[in-house]
Design a protein around this motif. Structure first.
Motif, PDB file in Angstrom:
ATOM      1  N   ILE A 146      33.651  40.197  -3.977  1.00 47.92           N
ATOM      2  CA  ILE A 146      33.961  40.449  -2.561  1.00 47.92           C
ATOM      3  C   ILE A 146      32.802  39.975  -1.681  1.00 47.92           C
ATOM      4  O   ILE A 146      33.007  39.307  -0.650  1.00 47.92           O
ATOM      5  CB  ILE A 146      34.247  41.940  -2.334  1.00 47.92           C
ATOM      6  CG1 ILE A 146      35.593  42.320  -2.960  1.00 47.92           C
ATOM      7  CG2 ILE A 146      34.255  42.276  -0.838  1.00 47.92           C
ATOM      8  CD1 ILE A 146      35.900  43.802  -2.887  1.00 47.92           C
ATOM      9  N   ILE A 147      31.575  40.311  -2.099  1.00 47.32           N
ATOM     10  CA  ILE A 147      30.402  39.858  -1.341  1.00 47.32           C
ATOM     11  C   ILE A 147      30.323  38.339  -1.328  1.00 47.32           C
ATOM     12  O   ILE A 147      30.034  37.719  -0.295  1.00 47.32           O
ATOM     13  CB  ILE A 147      29.122  40.478  -1.934  1.00 47.32           C
ATOM     14  CG1 ILE A 147      29.139  41.990  -1.769  1.00 47.32           C
ATOM     15  CG2 ILE A 147      27.881  39.889  -1.270  1.00 47.32           C
ATOM     16  CD1 ILE A 147      28.001  42.710  -2.464  1.00 47.32           C
ATOM     17  N   ALA A 148      30.586  37.713  -2.478  1.00 48.77           N
ATOM     18  CA  ALA A 148      30.553  36.245  -2.553  1.00 48.77           C
ATOM     19  C   ALA A 148      31.623  35.623  -1.655  1.00 48.77           C
ATOM     20  O   ALA A 148      31.368  34.618  -0.966  1.00 48.77           O
ATOM     21  CB  ALA A 148      30.743  35.803  -3.996  1.00 48.77           C
ATOM     22  N   ALA A 149      32.823  36.225  -1.657  1.00 44.26           N
ATOM     23  CA  ALA A 149      33.894  35.686  -0.817  1.00 44.26           C
ATOM     24  C   ALA A 149      33.541  35.798   0.661  1.00 44.26           C
ATOM     25  O   ALA A 149      33.782  34.858   1.445  1.00 44.26           O
ATOM     26  CB  ALA A 149      35.194  36.433  -1.109  1.00 44.26           C
ATOM     27  N   LEU A 150      32.951  36.936   1.056  1.00 45.20           N
ATOM     28  CA  LEU A 150      32.531  37.092   2.454  1.00 45.20           C
ATOM     29  C   LEU A 150      31.452  36.076   2.815  1.00 45.20           C
ATOM     30  O   LEU A 150      31.442  35.526   3.935  1.00 45.20           O
ATOM     31  CB  LEU A 150      32.026  38.523   2.692  1.00 45.20           C
ATOM     32  CG  LEU A 150      33.080  39.635   2.594  1.00 45.20           C
ATOM     33  CD1 LEU A 150      32.425  41.006   2.731  1.00 45.20           C
ATOM     34  CD2 LEU A 150      34.160  39.456   3.654  1.00 45.20           C
TER      35      LEU A 150
END
Length: 369
Positions: A146-150
């Motif tokens: 999720i952090i990587a996608a953001l």
């Protein structure tokens, strides 16, 4: 026909720029091949001496994560040596950025999952602990992705403020809905990593005491001394004080005994040394002190302190029993008696008082007559 030179333009780029871009690719390719052939194998052998599993992991990260990252770096440098249409250049940069983030996240997750599994293997794994490992890995992977996608969306110039706000509100709603379950789960994780007790430990918490039989994700089960099973939530255990007797390195014992008041002073002075000799003769004991403490209501009271260098309660009781037997034997030999609650009534004095009262009553009666 004019001959080709390094300044010859092809598709808005000189041959020199093409050669320079190709040179970057060849250099990276050559470095990777040299490293793979001469360094990686030797490094792999060295690391295998300490940990075969880590050597396998490191080889995987280098070949499947680091090498592609180097190729991406080479392509990035090569593209920047050429004049490319802005849209194409941006598209290539975005693709390279996304691939870089993905490969970096995969490498970090490989290391993190490996570390968690190695940590888990050092402890006795129950079925619940294996499920917790899988759930923990899944949650960590989800959070990292999720952090990587953001991060990717932000670098693609996509507005993520609303998305982050929505995720925050949704997370709060889920947390409130599953508050009790999450609390017990996090407290289980606290118990697992902090290790206030293990299976088999004898503990006292509040009004309950017994041996730990099972540590679950939501509850912990304790077998009490009287035999019944006590089920306590992990939240209650974490928030309470716990006495763990199994981790006690040595047990301090304080006991007392009384002797009769007719025991002579000479015999009283022998008692502390006699007690010390008995205790020091036993295994796994450390003598501390023995004193004639006080004149009690019905005995001459002695207090004794010693240590048992083992946490086993049964061993302590066996040692105390041996001490009691030895004291009884030695005191019998010396003619010393243990005291017990007694009350002495002086009947002679009471009879004399009653007789005097009766005589006085008779004399008074005669005088009146």
């Amino acid at each position: 026909m004019q001959g080709l030179s390094l300044n010859t333009m092809v598709l808005n780029n000189s041959l020199f720029n093409y050669l320079l871009a190709l040179l970057f690719l060849l250099i990276v390719y050559g470095v990777i091949k040299l490293f793979d052939r001469f360094i990686l194998a030797r490094m792999n052998l060295l690391i295998k001496k300490f940990s075969t599993s880590f050597a396998i992991l490191l080889r995987k990260i280098i070949k499947k994560r680091a090498y592609p990252l180097l190729y991406i770096l080479a392509i990035y440098l090569a593209v920047h040596q050429l004049s490319v249409v802005n849209r194409a250049a941006r598209f290539i940069n975005y693709i390279l950025m996304i691939l870089t983030v993905i490969l970096t996240v995969l490498a970090l997750l490989d290391l993190l999952v490996y570390s968690l599994k190695k940590y888990w293997q050092k402890r006795q794994q129950s079925y619940e602990q294996q499920k917790l490992l899988g759930a923990t890995v899944f949650l960590i992977k989800t959070l990292v992705w999720i952090i990587a996608a953001l991060f990717i969306l932000d670098n693609l110039n996509i507005e993520i403020t609303g998305l982050v706000t929505g995720l925050g509100i949704g997370g709060v709603a889920i947390a409130f809905a599953a508050q009790n379950i999450l609390t017990d789960l996090f407290n289980y994780i606290t118990i697992f990593f902090d290790k206030p007790f293990d299976i088999g430990d004898f503990i006292i918490t509040g009004d309950y005491k017994g041996s730990i039989e099972h540590i679950g994700i939501k509850t912990t089960r304790i077998r009490s001394l009287s035999g019944e099973e006590i089920i306590i939530s992990n939240t209650d255990l974490v928030n309470s004080r716990i006495n763990n007797y199994k981790r006690m390195q040595k047990r301090r014992i304080n006991f007392s005994f009384g002797l009769t008041y007719n025991t002579s002073l000479e015999k009283l002075k022998k008692v502390p040394q006699l007690v010390q000799e008995i205790i020091t003769s036993l295994d796994k004991t450390e003598f501390d002190r023995a004193h004639f403490a006080e004149y009690a209501s019905s005995s001459l009271l002695f207090q004794v302190v010693y240590y048992v260098t083992d946490s086993d309660y049964k061993l302590y009781m066996d040692i105390q029993e041996q001490i009691n037997f030895a004291l009884k034997e030695k005191f019998n030999q010396l003619g010393i008696e243990f005291a017990f609650p007694t009350q002495t009534i002086y009947l002679a004095n009471q009879s004399e008082q009653i007789l005097n009262q009766e005589v006085s009553t008779v004399e008074n009666s005669r005088g009146e007559n």
